[in-house]
Design an enzyme around this catalytic site. Structure first.
Site, PDB file in Angstrom:
ATOM      1  N   HIS A  74       0.822  -1.206   0.000  1.00 48.40           N
ATOM      2  CA  HIS A  74       0.000   0.000   0.000  1.00 48.40           C
ATOM      3  C   HIS A  74       0.866   1.269   0.000  1.00 48.40           C
ATOM      4  CE1 HIS A  74      -2.084   3.166   2.512  1.00 48.40           C
ATOM      5  NE2 HIS A  74      -2.874   3.095   1.469  1.00 48.40           N
ATOM      6  N   GLU A  77       1.944   1.909  -3.397  1.00 49.68           N
ATOM      7  CA  GLU A  77       0.832   2.491  -4.173  1.00 49.68           C
ATOM      8  C   GLU A  77       0.847   4.023  -4.037  1.00 49.68           C
ATOM      9  OE1 GLU A  77      -3.159   3.989  -3.147  1.00 49.68           O
ATOM     10  OE2 GLU A  77      -3.281   1.853  -2.640  1.00 49.68           O
ATOM     11  N   HIS A  78       1.012   4.514  -2.803  1.00 47.83           N
ATOM     12  CA  HIS A  78       1.098   5.965  -2.606  1.00 47.83           C
ATOM     13  C   HIS A  78       2.316   6.542  -3.345  1.00 47.83           C
ATOM     14  CE1 HIS A  78      -1.652   7.164   0.886  1.00 47.83           C
ATOM     15  NE2 HIS A  78      -2.006   5.944   0.547  1.00 47.83           N
ATOM     16  N   GLU A 154      -3.272   7.839   7.783  1.00 45.58           N
ATOM     17  CA  GLU A 154      -4.353   7.071   7.159  1.00 45.58           C
ATOM     18  C   GLU A 154      -4.742   5.897   8.064  1.00 45.58           C
ATOM     19  OE1 GLU A 154      -3.491   5.662   3.197  1.00 45.58           O
ATOM     20  OE2 GLU A 154      -5.426   4.643   3.026  1.00 45.58           O
TER      21      GLU A 154
END
Lengths: 447, 451
Positions: A74, A77-78, A154
């Site tokens: 993840h 992904e950022h 997040e």
């Protein structure tokens, strides 16, 4: 009052749409070809308005992370938005936006996907940009360090500030004793803190390659246009050896586990019970279709068995239903959930659900229930084509978790072929009365 | 706890506060005004791509018309209209919908009571008839009334622990004083408990009038086929809704920082100040400058300062809420307790910088391209177009709105944008509501949550 039933998360929604596949033997009418570098390309034409969605799906997710680096899939992904050789940090989304487009990305245990929605005359630019970052990501500590703070914030927003997410995260570790699905996609915070530029770069180099990706374009385009741009921009990217997804497998479960979280931050109680279940990819496909019909009849709506028994007839719950997601590389989950009425004790709710389960395992669903459910599921399939993102997500998720395009397109027929015997056999296969995982969230009054 | 947990999809960006749909001229959508023999008007976009039809409708006058002491009435009716009507009890009604593969649902917001219907072409007459039954002959049987009341109350107690909800609720209460906008549209425990079946019946008699009804239809249906359906479905409703008046009112904020203490690791913040009405001639300039400041999670000024440069938050957003009787500009952010003060400082600074200097020419041009170009993207499903048709009627934007919107946006000059930025942004009026346990928060005043 369907609107108030909190039965579906955003993710669940995607899955439900996924279950509601296409209608006839024309289905999505997807066309496909594969570039010589191994990139599979799928096109679904929809000329309703001059817009298009491009999605690139990488067949890698959180369950493929090296031990000790939870969250790296993840995080990467950022970081895919933080600069390539050609596009400086921050420029990607700015270019998309300057062209009237919207972009985003998402990560699960099994896949990572990136998309842009734009006017169809901007598709070429989007393909150029997306192709660039398939191979040319360039990371520096200067962009990685603040972005690591972003994913930690997040995590706080999604998990730490929310007791039901905290419970759910712990429940995962009980459902999966060994398999990496036990690890949260966002990551454990103490490991996220240590994720480095090098970790991201290594993960990227290992998994991001055209031969490990699927490109999906839906909207106002032709196959020829997509082929031309795909060959021009993605074509030159060399294929590279990508490892097999070596996932460790689950040992048998021998004991029931119960996790209870009492929290003053929980506004209401909830109850969920889980069993491991085969997915399309990890077991017999027919079982996966049968489980969808089972889940629909047991807990798919206001007239389903569980809702009717617990909510309408016995008045013990405000909400009740079942869940099952067939799109998963490895073993998935099947289960029931309920929101007890205030004042109803959890054991009473649980006993009532167990009565229904016993009845199900003893007598099974009736042929009429199964037929009715199948027809409803098939008729509703047409709605899944009523957007651009719907088909892109259903096809992408399927292809990224080991299904074939033919299989995805044939969903309504496959559902139609399910027999009552298969449904009842699937129920017996999955639902073990004495071995399950149960999660209970309870509000705790503040003093 | 929500059921489907593993594989939780987590996305790159916070979904922006989409408070108003941007609309552009390039939308390949042609709207037709259809009037039935009985005089019922609907706006129709014919689209025969798929064998399905979407209908959205709104009765103007929503939760803000709920009587004091019965707040949550509109929401409760919305929860009950699909729970039995005419000869069908709740289970029969829902079973019928499921067999038709149709959906009919209702909702209540501050300013309207809404209907959303979806049907396969083949089942349109039966589905519209279910809608007719719901609107004209709702049953309000005891079982569903008890159950739906229970759901509403349970939602209230859940929300009472949700930081985001608490922050926003506290902001509205503070900004609107004794105006109905200060009240929670889903009601309070006491008011939801006070609602009787007679209240529910009176609501359907008084509020569902044809004079306040706006309809949008999209999909596989012709004007000729739609006309008689409109009369059958809506013709039996009262010609006029009972009069109801909600006063126009400004939001009132004083630049305070209000704190609601909660033992959570991350402080969750709603901030805002008075904005402008949708009908204000400065609307498009305001839309542009607020988008430059905080309209996108990834590219706005605030996103750049707060997320990209400093990693202070996963998302930060600003948008204008298009209420009928008030203008308000609102934003949200969430940052670890130790650093929330820094986020607030930056937001106030950026607010000031936008007021003093306005956007740059480049920012203005980029944002025009974004707002005009991205509009057709939100028109990709029959439901989203149907909802837009109702919105255009509600805001009185004109049936030619889709053609003229790009020009309205592109016509905003840099000088105008700067003037409107000065009008819109006042850092000294910008009020923050913080829910959490911030380490330090200068001049914060502790308040009780909700209301």
């Amino acid at each position: 009052m369907r609107s108030l039933r909190p039965s579906l998360l955003v993710f669940a929604l995607a899955i439900v749409v996924g279950l509601i596949g296409p209608a006839s033997a024309g289905q999505f009418g997807a066309e496909t070809f594969t570039l010589t570098n191994g990139l599979q390309v799928v096109v679904v034409q929809n000329h309703r308005s001059p817009v298009v969605t491009q999605m690139v799906w990488y067949k890698v997710g959180a369950a493929d992370e090296p031990v000790g680096t939870s969250g790296i899939a993840h995080f990467l992904e950022h970081l895919m938005f933080r600069g390539t050789k050609e596009t400086p940090p921050g420029a990607f989304s700015r270019i998309v936006s300057q062209n009237g487009g919207r972009d985003n990305a998402f990560t699960t245990s099994d896949y990572t996907a990136y998309f842009q929605n734009v006017a169809s005359d901007r598709l070429e630019l989007m393909m150029k940009l997306e192709a660039e970052r398939m191979v040319g990501l360039q990371l520096t500590d200067a962009v990685v360090t603040p972005e690591r703070q972003v994913i930690i914030e997040e995590r706080r927003s999604r998990i730490d500030n929310n007791p039901s997410s905290l419970l759910s995260e712990q429940v995962d570790t009980a459902i999966y004793l060994h398999h990496p699905y036990r690890i949260p996609v966002i990551g454990w915070e103490h490991e996220m803190q240590k994720l480095s530029t090098q970790d991201a770069q290594t993960f990227y180099t290992k998994w991001y390659a055209p031969n490990n990706a699927v490109l999906i374009v839906v909207g106002d385009v032709t196959l020829e246009t997509v082929r031309q741009f795909a060959e021009k921009y993605y074509g030159p990217i060399p294929s590279r050896p990508v490892p097999e997804r070596h996932r460790i497998s689950e040992p048998p479960k021998v004991a029931s586990v119960r996790l209870e979280l009492k929290s003053p931050r929980a506004g209401s109680a909830s109850w969920t019970r889980y069993w491991l279940a085969p997915s399309y990819n990890s077991g017999d496909k027919r079982t996966a279709y049968a489980l969808q019909v089972l889940s629909n009849a047991l807990g798919g709506g206001a007239t389903s068995r569980l809702y009717k028994a617990l909510v309408v007839e016995k008045g013990l719950a405000l909400n009740a239903g079942s869940f099952y997601s067939a799109n998963s590389v490895d073993v998935t989950t099947f289960g029931f959930y309920a929101t007890p009425k205030p004042g109803v004790a959890i054991p009473d709710l649980e006993s009532a659900i167990e009565v229904e389960v016993k009845k199900l395992l003893k007598d099974g669903l009736t042929a009429e229930e199964v037929d009715r459910g199948k027809k409803r599921m098939q008729s509703a399939a047409i709605y899944s084509r009523d957007s651009l993102s719907g088909p892109a997500r259903i096809i992408g998720e399927g292809l990224a978790t080991g299904r074939s395009l033919d299989e995805i397109e044939a969903w309504p027929d496959r559902i139609g072929a399910v027999t009552v015997e298969e449904v009842n056999a699937a129920a017996k296969l999955v639902i073990k009365e004495n071995i399950s995982v149960t999660g209970v969230l309870l509000p705790e009054p503040t003093s | 706890m929500r059921p489907v947990k593993r594989g939780n999809v987590i996305a790159l960006a916070f979904l922006a506060l989409v408070l108003h749909l941007p609309v552009s001229a390039k939308a390949a959508v042609s709207i037709e005004r259809v009037v039935s023999p009985g005089g019922i008007e609907a706006w129709l976009v014919e689209d025969h791509t798929l064998p399905m039809v979407s209908l959205n409708a709104a009765f103007q006058g929503g939760a803000s018309l709920d009587p004091e002491g019965k707040v949550g009435l509109a929401a409760m009716v919305a929860g009950l209209l699909d729970e039995g009507a005419g000869p069908l009890d709740s289970q029969a009604y829902q079973g019928r919908l499921e067999d038709l593969a149709s959906s009919v649902s209702f909702g209540a917001s501050e300013d309207s009571f809404s209907v959303v219907l979806k049907s396969l072409t083949a089942n349109v007459p039966q589905t519209f008839d279910l809608l007719r039954l719901s609107l004209s002959e709702p049953r309000f049987d005891q079982e569903p009334v008890t159950r739906v009341r229970g759901e509403l109350l349970n939602n209230l107690s859940r929300q009472a622990q949700e930081p985001r909800y608490l922050a926003s609720r506290t902001f509205w209460r503070t900004a609107y004083g004794s105006h109905p906008y200060a009240r929670p549209s889903q009601g309070r425990t006491a008011t939801v408990n006070a609602i009787t079946v007679e209240d529910l019946r009176r609501f359907t008699r008084d509020r569902l009038g044809r004079d306040v009804l706006l309809i949008g239809v999209v999909g596989d249906i012709t004007p000729e086929a739609l006309k008689p359906l409109l009369d059958k479905t809506f013709g039996g409703l009262p010609a006029k809704a009972a009069p109801g008046v909600v006063a126009d009112t400004p939001a009132v904020t004083d630049g305070a920082t209000l704190l609601v203490k909660k033992p959570i690791p991350q402080s969750v913040v709603t901030f805002g100040e008075p904005g402008i009405l949708r009908s204000d001639p400065d609307w498009y300039a305001a839309l542009l400058v607020s988008t430059v400041l905080g309209g996108s999670s990834l590219t706005s000024r605030l996103a750049l300062e707060i997320r990209e440069k400093r990693g202070l938050a996963y998302g930060v957003n600003v948008g204008m809420a298009p209420l009928k009787h008030s203008g308000v500009i609102l934003g949200s952010v969430a940052t670890a307790n130790a650093r929330i003060a820094q986020s607030i400082d930056i937001i106030r600074q950026e607010w000031r910088r936008m007021r003093d200097d306005g956007p740059t020419e480049e920012e203005l041009q980029d944002t025009k391209r974004y707002l005009t170009g991205s509009f057709p993207l939100s028109l990709d499903s029959t439901g989203s177009v149907a909802s837009l048709l109702v919105l255009i009627q509600q805001d009185k934007l004109g049936i030619d709105y889709l053609e003229k919107r790009s020009a309205l946006i592109n016509g905003v000059t840099l000088d105008e944008a700067k003037r409107v930025a000065r009008r819109l942004f006042d850092p000294d009026k910008l009020t923050f509501v913080v829910v959490g346990s911030p380490d330090e928060l200068p001049n914060a005043r502790e308040v009780t949550p909700g209301g």
